[in-house]
Design an enzyme around this catalytic site. Sequence first.
Site, mmCIF file in Angstrom:
data_model
loop_
_atom_site.group_PDB
_atom_site.id
_atom_site.type_symbol
_atom_site.label_atom_id
_atom_site.label_comp_id
_atom_site.label_asym_id
_atom_site.label_seq_id
_atom_site.Cartn_x
_atom_site.Cartn_y
_atom_site.Cartn_z
ATOM 1 N N GLY A 43 -1.258 6.367 -5.447
ATOM 2 C CA GLY A 43 -1.452 6.932 -3.740
ATOM 3 C C GLY A 43 -1.923 6.131 -3.343
ATOM 4 O O GLY A 43 -2.293 4.628 -3.796
ATOM 5 N N GLN B 112 -3.559 6.541 -18.837
ATOM 6 C CA GLN B 112 -3.366 4.740 -18.911
ATOM 7 C C GLN B 112 -4.910 4.191 -17.916
ATOM 8 O O GLN B 112 -5.061 2.852 -18.026
ATOM 9 C CB GLN B 112 -2.183 4.627 -17.848
ATOM 10 C CG GLN B 112 -2.994 4.237 -16.101
ATOM 11 C CD GLN B 112 -1.554 3.779 -15.324
ATOM 12 O OE1 GLN B 112 -0.081 4.543 -14.782
ATOM 13 N NE2 GLN B 112 -1.346 3.604 -14.639
ATOM 14 N N GLU C 271 0.880 -1.568 2.460
ATOM 15 C CA GLU C 271 2.398 -2.055 2.698
ATOM 16 C C GLU C 271 2.577 -2.161 1.759
ATOM 17 O O GLU C 271 4.198 -1.875 1.290
ATOM 18 C CB GLU C 271 2.171 -2.883 3.507
ATOM 19 C CG GLU C 271 1.693 -2.447 4.919
ATOM 20 C CD GLU C 271 2.494 -1.730 5.915
ATOM 21 O OE1 GLU C 271 4.289 -2.418 5.280
ATOM 22 O OE2 GLU C 271 2.700 -1.256 6.383
ATOM 23 N N GLY C 272 2.204 -2.258 0.675
ATOM 24 C CA GLY C 272 3.089 -2.468 -0.966
ATOM 25 C C GLY C 272 4.151 -1.474 -1.190
ATOM 26 O O GLY C 272 5.535 -1.834 -1.176
ATOM 27 N N HIS C 273 2.876 -0.073 -1.265
ATOM 28 C CA HIS C 273 4.129 0.722 -1.876
ATOM 29 C C HIS C 273 5.149 0.886 -0.581
ATOM 30 O O HIS C 273 6.089 0.973 -0.928
ATOM 31 C CB HIS C 273 2.595 2.546 -1.798
ATOM 32 C CG HIS C 273 2.045 1.912 -2.800
ATOM 33 N ND1 HIS C 273 0.652 2.260 -2.349
ATOM 34 C CD2 HIS C 273 1.807 2.179 -4.305
ATOM 35 C CE1 HIS C 273 0.400 2.384 -3.170
ATOM 36 N NE2 HIS C 273 0.974 1.614 -4.153
ATOM 37 N N GLN D 112 6.649 -6.219 -8.109
ATOM 38 C CA GLN D 112 5.843 -7.417 -9.108
ATOM 39 C C GLN D 112 4.698 -7.638 -8.813
ATOM 40 O O GLN D 112 3.571 -8.637 -10.123
ATOM 41 C CB GLN D 112 7.431 -8.397 -8.047
ATOM 42 C CG GLN D 112 6.719 -10.431 -8.765
ATOM 43 C CD GLN D 112 7.345 -10.254 -10.646
ATOM 44 O OE1 GLN D 112 7.745 -9.233 -10.286
ATOM 45 N NE2 GLN D 112 6.514 -11.208 -10.953
ATOM 46 N N LYS D 113 3.503 -7.466 -8.254
ATOM 47 C CA LYS D 113 2.746 -6.880 -8.095
ATOM 48 C C LYS D 113 1.581 -6.836 -9.918
ATOM 49 O O LYS D 113 1.178 -7.877 -9.743
ATOM 50 C CB LYS D 113 2.319 -5.819 -7.380
ATOM 51 C CG LYS D 113 0.825 -6.312 -7.505
ATOM 52 C CD LYS D 113 -0.721 -7.155 -7.128
ATOM 53 C CE LYS D 113 -1.741 -6.641 -7.127
ATOM 54 N NZ LYS D 113 -2.547 -5.164 -7.505
ATOM 55 N N ASP D 114 2.726 -5.646 -10.543
ATOM 56 C CA ASP D 114 2.287 -5.281 -11.867
ATOM 57 C C ASP D 114 3.326 -5.618 -12.687
ATOM 58 O O ASP D 114 4.500 -5.085 -13.383
ATOM 59 C CB ASP D 114 1.772 -3.781 -12.029
ATOM 60 C CG ASP D 114 1.557 -3.204 -11.198
ATOM 61 O OD1 ASP D 114 -0.126 -3.351 -11.576
ATOM 62 O OD2 ASP D 114 1.435 -2.834 -9.994
ATOM 63 N N VAL E 269 3.083 -7.954 -2.010
ATOM 64 C CA VAL E 269 2.955 -8.052 -0.623
ATOM 65 C C VAL E 269 1.521 -7.904 -0.072
ATOM 66 O O VAL E 269 0.813 -7.604 -1.074
ATOM 67 C CB VAL E 269 3.736 -6.615 -0.081
ATOM 68 C CG1 VAL E 269 2.740 -6.567 1.499
ATOM 69 C CG2 VAL E 269 4.936 -5.820 -0.045
#
Length: 281
Positions: A31, A61, A35-37, A148-150, A176
Amino acid sequence: MEIVRRAHSMREISRQARAAGKRIGFVPTMGALHEGHLSLIRRVKAVSDVVVVSVFVNPTQFGPGEDFDRYPRDLARDADKCIGEGVNWLFAPEPEEIYPPGACTFVEVAELSARLEGASRPGHFRGVTTVVLKLLETVRPQTVAFGQKDAQQAIIVQRMVRDLVLDVEVLVLPIVRDKDKLALSSRNVNLSREERLAASAVPRALAAAEEVIASGERDPEAVAQRVRGVLEAEPLLRVDYVALVDTARLQPVPTLDGEVLLAVAVWAGRTRLIDNTVVRV
Ligand code: AMP
């Protein structure tokens, strides 16, 4: 768009969609959508008939003392964004829906889960893979997207899907970034103005590494030093790790050759930031 709160309802919706021959695309999130999501949602929508987004701040986590309580939550705003993207179902379960009382069953991808983020956050990836498996089983998508951020998370999830022979296509989509190239993250809202300014050193450090590699540097230690130099010039940042590893096993590379993941984690005050770039030498 319908907000779905119960796992059994989500399961029934997916069952009916599949029975109607629809391809289900899925974007799991915690949540505070940005913009990445949304880039993940758009891409999944392009290859699916219907789209499910989950918003679930997964307790397993987060380690003790981590930011589970401070993690930004705003379901109404997330729902508006999902409506704007034409999402069909927003799955937002309560923790008891995903973890029945006394749940003690976990799935863990060995070795990969212990490196980088896993070394700094013991148990983190066990929580990630457990929840992703449960969500995949509930939503039953044909396609699921990760960022790819994670980078390590994407590698581990792909490995879990392969090892457990799961019937789902995993997309890993580009990072992003904000105007100053800081990777968008839900946690960025927790940065003070000063920390937010300092955080732009993270993408600058990655760019500096790419430059020295482009000019011929092949020693991972020298590249890491360059990255640390840029990060440590910012008094508001504290480096957790700078790692140059291969993308299959996440092991440190002796020399830069082929595909190398340069991953960094820093603290800006109480906020942990991660970023990465894949260099191809
Ligand atoms: P999160 O809500 O942070 O757990 O992220 C949900 C998904 O969005 C994960 O697959 C992330 O990798 C992805 N994601 C987060 N930030 C970005 C970003 N800046 N660019 C692309 N994908 C992202």
